[in-house]
Design a protein around this motif. Structure first.
Motif, PDB file in Angstrom:
ATOM      1  N   ILE A 226       0.823  -1.211   0.000  1.00 57.06           N
ATOM      2  CA  ILE A 226       0.000   0.000   0.000  1.00 57.06           C
ATOM      3  C   ILE A 226       0.856   1.260   0.000  1.00 57.06           C
ATOM      4  O   ILE A 226       0.610   2.189  -0.782  1.00 57.06           O
ATOM      5  CB  ILE A 226      -0.978  -0.006   1.192  1.00 57.06           C
ATOM      6  N   ILE A 227       1.857   1.311   0.864  1.00 56.45           N
ATOM      7  CA  ILE A 227       2.658   2.547   0.902  1.00 56.45           C
ATOM      8  C   ILE A 227       3.492   2.677  -0.364  1.00 56.45           C
ATOM      9  O   ILE A 227       3.709   3.785  -0.875  1.00 56.45           O
ATOM     10  CB  ILE A 227       3.527   2.639   2.176  1.00 56.45           C
ATOM     11  N   LYS A 228       3.926   1.576  -0.954  1.00 57.36           N
ATOM     12  CA  LYS A 228       4.675   1.669  -2.204  1.00 57.36           C
ATOM     13  C   LYS A 228       3.753   2.130  -3.339  1.00 57.36           C
ATOM     14  O   LYS A 228       4.162   2.925  -4.196  1.00 57.36           O
ATOM     15  CB  LYS A 228       5.321   0.322  -2.535  1.00 57.36           C
ATOM     16  N   LEU A 229       2.524   1.644  -3.320  1.00 58.30           N
ATOM     17  CA  LEU A 229       1.553   2.099  -4.318  1.00 58.30           C
ATOM     18  C   LEU A 229       1.294   3.595  -4.161  1.00 58.30           C
ATOM     19  O   LEU A 229       1.219   4.342  -5.151  1.00 58.30           O
ATOM     20  CB  LEU A 229       0.246   1.310  -4.137  1.00 58.30           C
ATOM     21  N   ALA A 230       1.205   4.044  -2.911  1.00 60.97           N
ATOM     22  CA  ALA A 230       1.003   5.478  -2.647  1.00 60.97           C
ATOM     23  C   ALA A 230       2.184   6.294  -3.159  1.00 60.97           C
ATOM     24  O   ALA A 230       1.997   7.400  -3.691  1.00 60.97           O
ATOM     25  CB  ALA A 230       0.804   5.707  -1.149  1.00 60.97           C
ATOM     26  N   MET A 231       3.379   5.772  -3.047  1.00 59.28           N
ATOM     27  CA  MET A 231       4.564   6.482  -3.535  1.00 59.28           C
ATOM     28  C   MET A 231       4.515   6.659  -5.055  1.00 59.28           C
ATOM     29  O   MET A 231       4.789   7.749  -5.573  1.00 59.28           O
ATOM     30  CB  MET A 231       5.832   5.711  -3.153  1.00 59.28           C
ATOM     31  N   VAL A 232       4.152   5.597  -5.748  1.00 54.82           N
ATOM     32  CA  VAL A 232       4.055   5.667  -7.219  1.00 54.82           C
ATOM     33  C   VAL A 232       2.969   6.664  -7.623  1.00 54.82           C
ATOM     34  O   VAL A 232       3.164   7.496  -8.520  1.00 54.82           O
ATOM     35  CB  VAL A 232       3.772   4.275  -7.808  1.00 54.82           C
ATOM     36  N   GLN A 233       1.824   6.604  -6.949  1.00 56.11           N
ATOM     37  CA  GLN A 233       0.722   7.494  -7.290  1.00 56.11           C
ATOM     38  C   GLN A 233       1.046   8.949  -6.941  1.00 56.11           C
ATOM     39  O   GLN A 233       0.687   9.869  -7.691  1.00 56.11           O
ATOM     40  CB  GLN A 233      -0.554   7.031  -6.567  1.00 56.11           C
ATOM     41  N   MET A 234       1.752   9.147  -5.807  1.00 53.00           N
ATOM     42  CA  MET A 234       2.145  10.513  -5.440  1.00 53.00           C
ATOM     43  C   MET A 234       3.108  11.080  -6.472  1.00 53.00           C
ATOM     44  O   MET A 234       3.009  12.250  -6.874  1.00 53.00           O
ATOM     45  CB  MET A 234       2.802  10.530  -4.056  1.00 53.00           C
ATOM     46  N   ASP A 235       4.042  10.284  -6.923  1.00 55.65           N
ATOM     47  CA  ASP A 235       5.005  10.733  -7.924  1.00 55.65           C
ATOM     48  C   ASP A 235       4.278  11.155  -9.201  1.00 55.65           C
ATOM     49  O   ASP A 235       4.582  12.200  -9.796  1.00 55.65           O
ATOM     50  CB  ASP A 235       6.007   9.610  -8.214  1.00 55.65           C
ATOM     51  N   GLU A 236       3.290  10.350  -9.604  1.00 56.11           N
ATOM     52  CA  GLU A 236       2.517  10.669 -10.816  1.00 56.11           C
ATOM     53  C   GLU A 236       1.740  11.970 -10.636  1.00 56.11           C
ATOM     54  O   GLU A 236       1.725  12.829 -11.530  1.00 56.11           O
ATOM     55  CB  GLU A 236       1.552   9.527 -11.136  1.00 56.11           C
ATOM     56  N   ARG A 237       1.086  12.135  -9.480  1.00 58.14           N
ATOM     57  CA  ARG A 237       0.279  13.340  -9.250  1.00 58.14           C
ATOM     58  C   ARG A 237       1.149  14.588  -9.197  1.00 58.14           C
ATOM     59  O   ARG A 237       0.789  15.645  -9.737  1.00 58.14           O
ATOM     60  CB  ARG A 237      -0.512  13.190  -7.934  1.00 58.14           C
ATOM     61  N   MET A 238       2.293  14.502  -8.557  1.00 53.08           N
ATOM     62  CA  MET A 238       3.176  15.663  -8.448  1.00 53.08           C
ATOM     63  C   MET A 238       3.700  16.079  -9.820  1.00 53.08           C
ATOM     64  O   MET A 238       3.801  17.274 -10.119  1.00 53.08           O
ATOM     65  CB  MET A 238       4.333  15.353  -7.494  1.00 53.08           C
ATOM     66  N   LYS A 239       3.987  15.106 -10.664  1.00 50.81           N
ATOM     67  CA  LYS A 239       4.440  15.412 -12.018  1.00 50.81           C
ATOM     68  C   LYS A 239       3.294  15.990 -12.844  1.00 50.81           C
ATOM     69  O   LYS A 239       3.463  16.967 -13.574  1.00 50.81           O
ATOM     70  CB  LYS A 239       4.980  14.157 -12.695  1.00 50.81           C
ATOM     71  N   ARG A 240       2.111  15.382 -12.725  1.00 52.54           N
ATOM     72  CA  ARG A 240       0.964  15.825 -13.508  1.00 52.54           C
ATOM     73  C   ARG A 240       0.588  17.256 -13.160  1.00 52.54           C
ATOM     74  O   ARG A 240       0.208  18.050 -14.019  1.00 52.54           O
ATOM     75  CB  ARG A 240      -0.224  14.889 -13.246  1.00 52.54           C
ATOM     76  N   GLU A 241       0.688  17.606 -11.867  1.00 57.43           N
ATOM     77  CA  GLU A 241       0.327  18.952 -11.428  1.00 57.43           C
ATOM     78  C   GLU A 241       1.510  19.919 -11.470  1.00 57.43           C
ATOM     79  O   GLU A 241       1.400  21.062 -11.044  1.00 57.43           O
ATOM     80  CB  GLU A 241      -0.256  18.891 -10.012  1.00 57.43           C
ATOM     81  N   ASN A 242       2.642  19.409 -11.967  1.00 56.61           N
ATOM     82  CA  ASN A 242       3.831  20.253 -12.142  1.00 56.61           C
ATOM     83  C   ASN A 242       4.242  20.931 -10.840  1.00 56.61           C
ATOM     84  O   ASN A 242       4.586  22.120 -10.814  1.00 56.61           O
ATOM     85  CB  ASN A 242       3.576  21.304 -13.234  1.00 56.61           C
ATOM     86  N   LEU A 243       4.188  20.162  -9.745  1.00 55.17           N
ATOM     87  CA  LEU A 243       4.562  20.711  -8.442  1.00 55.17           C
ATOM     88  C   LEU A 243       6.079  20.701  -8.278  1.00 55.17           C
ATOM     89  O   LEU A 243       6.772  19.839  -8.811  1.00 55.17           O
ATOM     90  CB  LEU A 243       3.923  19.875  -7.323  1.00 55.17           C
ATOM     91  N   ARG A 244       6.568  21.656  -7.524  1.00 57.89           N
ATOM     92  CA  ARG A 244       8.012  21.706  -7.260  1.00 57.89           C
ATOM     93  C   ARG A 244       8.394  20.842  -6.063  1.00 57.89           C
ATOM     94  O   ARG A 244       9.570  20.569  -5.841  1.00 57.89           O
ATOM     95  CB  ARG A 244       8.441  23.155  -7.009  1.00 57.89           C
ATOM     96  N   SER A 245       7.402  20.439  -5.274  1.00 60.79           N
ATOM     97  CA  SER A 245       7.659  19.618  -4.087  1.00 60.79           C
ATOM     98  C   SER A 245       8.392  18.332  -4.465  1.00 60.79           C
ATOM     99  O   SER A 245       8.264  17.828  -5.579  1.00 60.79           O
ATOM    100  CB  SER A 245       6.331  19.263  -3.408  1.00 60.79           C
ATOM    101  N   ARG A 246       9.152  17.812  -3.505  1.00 52.89           N
ATOM    102  CA  ARG A 246       9.952  16.608  -3.758  1.00 52.89           C
ATOM    103  C   ARG A 246       9.699  15.564  -2.671  1.00 52.89           C
ATOM    104  O   ARG A 246       9.676  15.894  -1.483  1.00 52.89           O
ATOM    105  CB  ARG A 246      11.443  16.952  -3.754  1.00 52.89           C
ATOM    106  N   MET A 247       9.549  14.313  -3.098  1.00 51.90           N
ATOM    107  CA  MET A 247       9.456  13.205  -2.153  1.00 51.90           C
ATOM    108  C   MET A 247      10.881  12.770  -1.816  1.00 51.90           C
ATOM    109  O   MET A 247      11.681  12.494  -2.703  1.00 51.90           O
ATOM    110  CB  MET A 247       8.660  12.049  -2.779  1.00 51.90           C
TER     111      MET A 247
END
Length: 892
Positions: free
Chosen positions: A819-840
């Motif tokens: 679950i947490i690994k899935l959340a990491m992949v999905q967070m990475d996708e959302r941050m890229k899609r929304e062009n956020l500067r934040s970093r995991m």
């Protein structure tokens, strides 16, 4: 002169188990007793050079002694399952080491050993060393037989010959049974004479010589002692008889049967790898894993061509790039952030051919063809397979190269197909999936101090074969993933996660080194304060780090009760100090001193060494293919192990700060994710209700287990309920729970039964999952991650029990990891899609850590909670706690 070593197997296994902390390998198999046992065997062989060797085991509970005294050994607690499961491992190790083992129904190991010492004496010409933790064996001492009693677990031994025995006890060997007859033995439930301890028994024997003489002179023994001797004469006689080792066991063993002819080094290496005894592999300089002979191969790995590229010929590779389907990046060194990249090999099919490019050539800015290869490596519009994508991306990125367009990783696939398989090297995978054996890296490069790069032509051939093996393995592993239902797990979770991890690690986490040094100075000042307080309490200055000097202060000067002794004096380990803490304030100060000293050395000085001067950051490395449950593990440095239970440890997090001015650290932590997964998988109505209503699950558990109302649950009840809640998730035994809560095993077992009575859905789940594992041979997580359990049908009870516990907890722990690994992949996708500067930046167990610009903090806190809570749909809500701060400490 021949020398025979006889080991009391059960005694040594027990002592090793309780002397060492619980260790386990990637499969979750406990290994501490096996490790301690093995180190002792290796030391004995090295020091004693035996010609004959045997380890004797007890065959079962019932022996001839039980016929005379049914209560013999009746008071012993059941062997902890964490130890029971290791006996088969110990026996496998003995076989691999070429050491004979023996057991016989109706007899104990003592009797087998006693008989062999008699035979060795009668046959003459053989010296004998008996190794045991049991003082009863001292009765075997003679001019030709020495008994080595273990001390400090099994790391030290005290050798007894007749002179040493007389010096220590003032007894002859045959009087040891008289000693036991008088004082009894609580561990074997031998009664002796009530109220007679070792000191009194020795005094009687020094005066009268034997049990029989003591009983005969009972009337002359003054006071209550004489009365006790008279009243319990029969008990003394029986106790002496029970303590007497039977030396006429009908053995069908000849001296040739137990001759020690040296180790089977390959078999021993295989066992050490299985149990992950890495230090012993290194110490013994054992051979590389046997990748197989290729006898079962289905096709030949014969390449039509293997070419080493030069500046003049690199254009040939450029022309062949459209046909390249696999590549291999050779990274030398454990940590890819600092390791060397030697070169890259490329493989194309039909015809099968490979090309090796030295890395220096690829980096040559003046070579146009090298630039074309670098561009091709970075391009996303291709489909290639690799070995260890994550490591390859990290190593290349540090050297200014990108790797894209990878749609398969043979190492990652091999891990998913059997996460308990320890051989995930390319040569190991080739052997496992029917390819001819490849030369191992150890065979090509050497090992340890002997490591060196081979001549260029040999290196080129080796890497060309590796790229070709990646290509050939790809179709086989793809088919296997599809067949086992792990296609989505691989392509939607693990493969994209490799790139996410690489990007996180490359970004790194900034460390405020000045703050870290300041904290180091603060710790040092506190250490000096505590040191002075310790000196004041002790009334003198001494070396606090010296166990000998500390023991003299605690036990000689302050007269605190002696808990445990070692060969060199008093034990002052953590377990002893914790028991002594209520007796004197000095002990608490010592424990505090040790805690702060470890923080100083491990987390202040250690972390400073890991900060890269060029970035001012630490760049951890996540191992994706280690844990059988799917959990990630962190190295170089291990940021998952930064202590959080003590405030002093938590303060270490203050030095982890954003890398940009004005940015914030945001943390998001799953709340009790494993218990929520348990509720979903077990469908236990009480658990589901508690989570849906937002109740404190540990309080709810305490209410149901203790049968009390919410306002009657005190802090101790909740603490015990919390321990059993998480204990159930991790397959804890009554022994494990008793250690966690400092209660008896009987109380712990009762507590576990009360839990299952209250949460019957959990009990049903545990029973059902074991049945399914027995039927299919494996268990799965909700995302279909498999864990094979071949021992689930084992005839050996201990192996089978371990597999059953693993079957119960793997779906829970594995699903939480997924679950947490899935959340990491999905967070990475959302941050890229929304062009956020934040970093995991980090994953620490159930927590994700980000660095975030001030203007994105509000949005990111909502986004990460949304993504993590909706990563997967369960029958209970997932809950995420999100915080932010100027550093990691403030955000927690």
């Amino acid at each position: 002169m021949s020398k025979l070593i006889l080991i009391d197997g059960n005694s040594i296994a027990y002592r090793a188990f309780f002397a060492l902390p619980l260790l386990s390998n990637a499969k979750g198999l406990h290994t501490n007793a096996a490790y301690g046992f093995t180190t002792m065997l290796l030391k004995l062989v090295e020091e004693q050079n035996p010609s004959h060797f045997l380890v004797a085991f007890d065959a079962g509970k019932a022996t001839f002694r039980h016929k005379d005294y049914a209560e013999y050994k009746g008071g012993r607690e059941k062997t902890p399952p964490e130890l029971s499961e290791q006996f088969p491992l110990i026996k496998e190790l003995l076989a691999a080491m070429g050491i004979k083992q023996f057991e016989l129904d109706g007899y104990e190991a003592d009797d087998i050993i006693g008989t062999l010492t008699r035979l060795a004496y009668e046959d003459g010409g053989m010296d004998v060393i008996v190794v045991t933790g049991d003082k009863d064996m001292l009765q075997l001492v003679s001019e030709r037989v020495s008994v080595a009693l273990t001390r400090k677990g099994v790391s030290e031994i005290e050798l007894y010959d007749p002179a040493r025995l007389h010096e220590k006890y003032g007894l002859k060997p045959q009087q040891i049974i008289d000693l036991k007859g008088l004082m009894g033995d609580a561990s074997d439930n031998i009664p002796g004479i009530p109220g007679v301890g070792e000191k009194t028994a020795l005094k009687l024997l020094h005066e009268y010589g034997s049990v029989e003489n003591v009983l005969e002179q009972a009337a002359n023994i003054k006071g209550k002692l004489g009365e006790k001797v008279s009243q319990h004469a029969d008990s003394a006689r029986m106790s002496k008889e029970l303590a007497t080792i039977f030396r006429e066991v009908p053995l069908e063993l000849g001296w040739d049967d137990i001759r020690f002819q040296g180790y089977d080094r390959q078999a021993m290496a295989d066992m050490f790898r299985k149990l992950e005894f890495k230090s012993l592999l290194e110490k013994m300089d054992l051979p590389a894993a046997d990748a197989g002979t290729g006898a079962a191969e289905t096709e030949r790995l014969e390449l039509d061509s293997m070419q080493r590229m030069t500046g003049d010929t690199l254009g040939e590779l450029v022309d062949a790039l459209p046909a390249v389907a696999a590549l291999y990046v050779e990274v030398i060194g454990d940590n890819p952030h600092t390791a060397d990249v030697i070169g890259i090999s490329f493989a194309a099919d039909e015809p099968l051919r490979s090309y090796y490019v030295p890395f220096g050539l690829l980096q040559d800015e003046s070579c146009a063809a090298a630039g074309q290869v670098r561009d091709w490596l970075a391009a996303e519009d291709k489909s290639i397979a690799v070995y260890d994508l994550h490591r390859s991306i990290v190593a290349l990125d540090w050297r200014g190269m990108k790797l894209g367009g990878v749609d398969f990783d043979v190492q990652l696939a091999g891990y998913l197909l059997d996460p308990t398989e320890s051989t995930l090297t390319l040569d190991g995978l080739a052997a496992r999936y029917g390819l001819p054996s490849l030369p191992s890296d150890e065979a090509v490069y050497g090992k340890g101090a002997k490591f060196q790069l081979p001549p260029e032509d040999k290196l080129s051939d080796h890497l060309c074969l590796k790229a070709a093996a990646v290509l050939r393995l790809t179709s086989r592993l793809k088919d296997a993933l599809e067949k086992d239902g792990m296609h989505r797990l691989f392509y939607e979770l693990e493969l994209p996660l490799a790139s996410v991890l690489a990007a996180m690690e490359r970004k790194g986490f900034r460390v405020d080194t000045e703050e870290l040094k300041a904290y180091g100075r603060e710790l040092q000042a506190r250490l000096e304060e505590i040191m002075q307080t310790i000196y004041d309490e002790a009334g003198t200055e001494f070396n606090i780090n010296s166990p000998k000097q500390l023991g003299e202060i605690l036990f000689d000067k302050l007269q605190l009760p002696v808990i445990k002794k070692t060969k060199t004096g008093y034990s002052t380990d953590a377990e002893v100090l914790e028991k002594l803490e209520p007796y004197h304030p000095l002990v608490g100060h010592i424990l505090n001193y040790r805690t702060l000293a470890k923080l100083q050395s491990t987390y202040v000085e250690g972390l400073l060494k890991e900060v890269r001067p060029d970035t001012g950051k630490v760049h951890t490395y996540y191992k994706q293919t280690i844990a059988a449950t799917g959990r990630l593990s962190s190295q170089y440095p291990n940021l998952q192990n930064i202590p959080i239970r003590l405030e002093e440890g938590r303060k270490i997090r203050k030095v982890f700060v954003p890398s940009e001015p004005g940015w914030r650290i945001v943390t998001a932590d799953y709340s009790q994710i494993e218990l929520r997964v348990l509720a979903h998988i077990s469908q236990d109505e009480k658990l589901i209700e508690a989570f849906r209503e937002g109740l404190d699950i540990h309080t709810k558990t305490a209410m149901d287990v203790f049968g009390v109302a919410e306002d009657e649950v005190d802090a101790n009840m909740r603490r015990q309920a919390k321990a059993v809640n998480f204990g159930i998730v991790y397959g804890i035994s009554d022994y494990g729970l008793s250690q966690n809560l400092n209660i008896t095993r009987k109380d712990a077992a009762k507590f576990i039964e009360q839990y299952f009575a209250a949460f019957q859905g959990v009990r049903r789940y545990m029973d059902d999952i074991v049945k399914k594992a027995r039927e299919h041979g494996y268990v799965t997580t909700l995302l279909q991650r498999r864990r094979y359990l071949p021992e689930i049908k084992a005839s050996n009870f201990n192996l089978r029990s371990f597999a059953e516990r693993t079957a119960m907890n793997t779906p829970i722990q594995g699903t939480a990891a997924d679950i947490i690994k899935l959340a990491m992949v999905q967070m990475d996708e959302r941050m890229k899609r929304e062009n956020l500067r934040s970093r995991m930046l980090l994953q620490v167990h159930d927590e994700l850590v980000f660095e975030v610009p001030e203007d994105e903090v509000g949005h990111m806190k909502k986004l990460v909670a949304e993504v993590m809570e909706q990563a997967i749909e369960l029958d209970v809500p997932l809950k995420v706690d999100v915080d932010d701060g100027g550093n990691w400490y403030e955000a927690k």
